[in-house]
Scaffold this active site. Structure first.
Site, PDB file in Angstrom:
ATOM      1  N   THR A 199       5.665   8.192   7.762  1.00  0.00           N
ATOM      2  CA  THR A 199       6.437   9.777   8.096  1.00  0.00           C
ATOM      3  C   THR A 199       7.237   9.821   9.630  1.00  0.00           C
ATOM      4  O   THR A 199       8.539  10.408   9.663  1.00  0.00           O
ATOM      5  CB  THR A 199       5.236  10.754   8.389  1.00  0.00           C
ATOM      6  OG1 THR A 199       5.296  10.933   7.268  1.00  0.00           O
ATOM      7  CG2 THR A 199       5.556  12.499   8.782  1.00  0.00           C
ATOM      8  N   ASP A 249       7.889   4.456   2.147  1.00  0.00           N
ATOM      9  CA  ASP A 249       6.063   5.345   2.028  1.00  0.00           C
ATOM     10  C   ASP A 249       4.638   4.356   2.459  1.00  0.00           C
ATOM     11  O   ASP A 249       4.429   3.492   1.586  1.00  0.00           O
ATOM     12  CB  ASP A 249       6.214   6.263   1.420  1.00  0.00           C
ATOM     13  CG  ASP A 249       5.078   7.597   1.518  1.00  0.00           C
ATOM     14  OD1 ASP A 249       5.274   8.709   1.583  1.00  0.00           O
ATOM     15  OD2 ASP A 249       3.768   7.310   1.093  1.00  0.00           O
ATOM     16  N   CYS A 282     -20.824   8.005   2.770  1.00  0.00           N
ATOM     17  CA  CYS A 282     -20.378   8.669   4.169  1.00  0.00           C
ATOM     18  C   CYS A 282     -20.122   7.988   5.177  1.00  0.00           C
ATOM     19  O   CYS A 282     -20.317   6.847   5.050  1.00  0.00           O
ATOM     20  CB  CYS A 282     -22.021   8.611   4.621  1.00  0.00           C
ATOM     21  SG  CYS A 282     -23.077   9.250   3.635  1.00  0.00           S
TER      22      CYS A 282
HETATM   23  N1  ASP Z   1       3.054   9.484   2.881  1.00  0.00           N
HETATM   24  C1  ASP Z   1       3.514   8.602   4.513  1.00  0.00           C
HETATM   25  C2  ASP Z   1       3.209   7.264   4.299  1.00  0.00           C
HETATM   26  O1  ASP Z   1       2.150   7.321   4.338  1.00  0.00           O
HETATM   27  C3  ASP Z   1       2.533  10.012   5.457  1.00  0.00           C
HETATM   28  C4  ASP Z   1       2.430   9.778   6.766  1.00  0.00           C
HETATM   29  O2  ASP Z   1       3.091   8.512   7.279  1.00  0.00           O
HETATM   30  O3  ASP Z   1       1.465  10.435   7.509  1.00  0.00           O
HETATM   31  O4  ASP Z   1       3.473   6.609   4.256  1.00  0.00           O
END
Ligand code: ASP
Length: 339
Positions: free
Chosen positions: A12, A57, A272
């Site tokens: 992201t 991603d 857990c």
């Molecule tokens: N889908 C993204 C990834 O893992 C989510 C993120 O980076 O927060 O590449």
């Protein structure tokens, strides 16, 4: 402050908006870095930047991408004092765990970070995560693979993604944070990994067939027979509580015994997040003892999966792998004698 290498792998932090949702955008990110004055400010380490191709991603990461990241660190190991790996949050804990095993004798900081909101958005958490990770990597106090996120520095192979919504995406429920970043960065010296060896060695991973089975009430173990006994080399079973499993019809024990005979290493972890698996604690865990399964202790599933990949990549001897799964090799578990 030393000199560091930023390795952008996707996630992201470097994504921009498209008609189909956020997508990695290397050109945007390179440009954004050049325009961030704080990255040139006094007190910041000198840095260089590289990218893996294609940017991903992190849901698409595999052992081959972990190897590529490990190779970049290895190739430039003597040129830099620390490394910041920009990575998506979804599988960051898996990559951090894998790197912790692959980079044997690591004596420099490797800090994985990313963001919940892309850098291109006004409220992005990427700016602080990047800057603080760079400072930690440049300071050289930690000599292990870590995740820095939302004010906390966590041991990579103890961390797990906890939130897809909040800015504090990661926790390490069975191990204290290595540092907290408030007005200043406070290191928890006692929690840092002690350095044992002077010889740094990169051990890439093979694409070993590994599986994870999450137990639920009413699970029909017989349906997993062929994968447990034939197809998989390593299996992580996420059990209830401290290692309990329902085996109402007695079908699991013979299956686990056959799995062991065929060389599959079965590791028992917990559903857990905060738990230490002890297969001796309850009658409901006894069949694991009988079947010679591994007590995953307080390892995360992410660490157990990465450790199975690693151990099967360096040896084919399942008895030895079984033995090493229960040992603390990179700070990933609290061994029985440590308690
Ligand atoms: N889908 C993204 C990834 O893992 C989510 C993120 O980076 O927060 O590449």
């Amino acid at each position: 402050m030393g000199k560091i290498l930023i390795v952008h792998t996707g996630g992201t932090i470097g994504m921009t908006r498209t008609a189909k949702g956020y997508r990695p955008d290397g050109a945007y990110f390179r440009e954004a870095l050049l325009h961030m004055d704080s990255l040139k400010a006094k007190g910041m380490p000198e840095w260089e930047y590289t990218e893996t191709i294609p940017l991903l991603d992190s849901s698409r990461m595999t052992a081959s991408e972990w190897n590529a990241i490990g190779q970049i660190i290895t190739d430039s190991y003597t040129l830099y004092d620390g490394f910041v790996i920009l990575h998506g949050t979804d599988t960051m804990a898996y990559t951090a765990s894998a790197l912790s095993f692959m980079l044997k004798g690591l004596n420099k900081p490797v800090i994985l970070t990313g963001s919940q909101i892309p850098l291109c958005e006004t409220r992005s958490d990427g700016r602080d995560n990047l800057i603080t990770s760079m400072i930690i990597a440049g300071a050289g106090k930690v000599r292990e693979v870590c995740i820095y996120f939302g004010g906390l520095l966590l041991r990579g192979n103890r961390a797990t993604k906890y939130s897809a919504d909040g800015m504090q995406a990661f926790v390490s429920p069975n191990y204290p944070p290595l540092a907290t970043a408030g007005i200043s960065i406070q290191y928890n010296e006692a929690a840092l990994l002690r350095h044992h060896s002077d010889r740094f060695e990169f051990r890439p991973l093979a694409n070993v067939p590994i599986g994870v089975i999450k137990v639920f009430p009413g699970i029909r173990f017989e349906l997993f027979e062929s994968v447990l006994t034939g197809k998989l080399r390593g299996v992580v079973i996420e059990t209830f509580g401290s290692g309990n499993i329902p085996d109402v019809e007695g079908k699991l024990l013979p299956l686990l015994e056959r799995a062991r005979e065929s060389g599959t290493v079965v590791t028992v972890c917990s559903q857990c997040p905060q738990a230490t698996v002890d297969i001796n604690a309850y009658e409901a865990g006894q069949l694991f003892v009988q079947a010679g399964a591994v007590s995953g202790r307080d390892m995360t599933t992410e660490a157990a999966v990465a450790k199975l990949y690693y151990l099967f990549s360096v040896s084919q001897d399942s008895e030895r792998i079984h033995f090493n799964m229960e040992r603390d090799i990179r700070g990933e578990l609290t061994a029985r004698e440590d308690i």
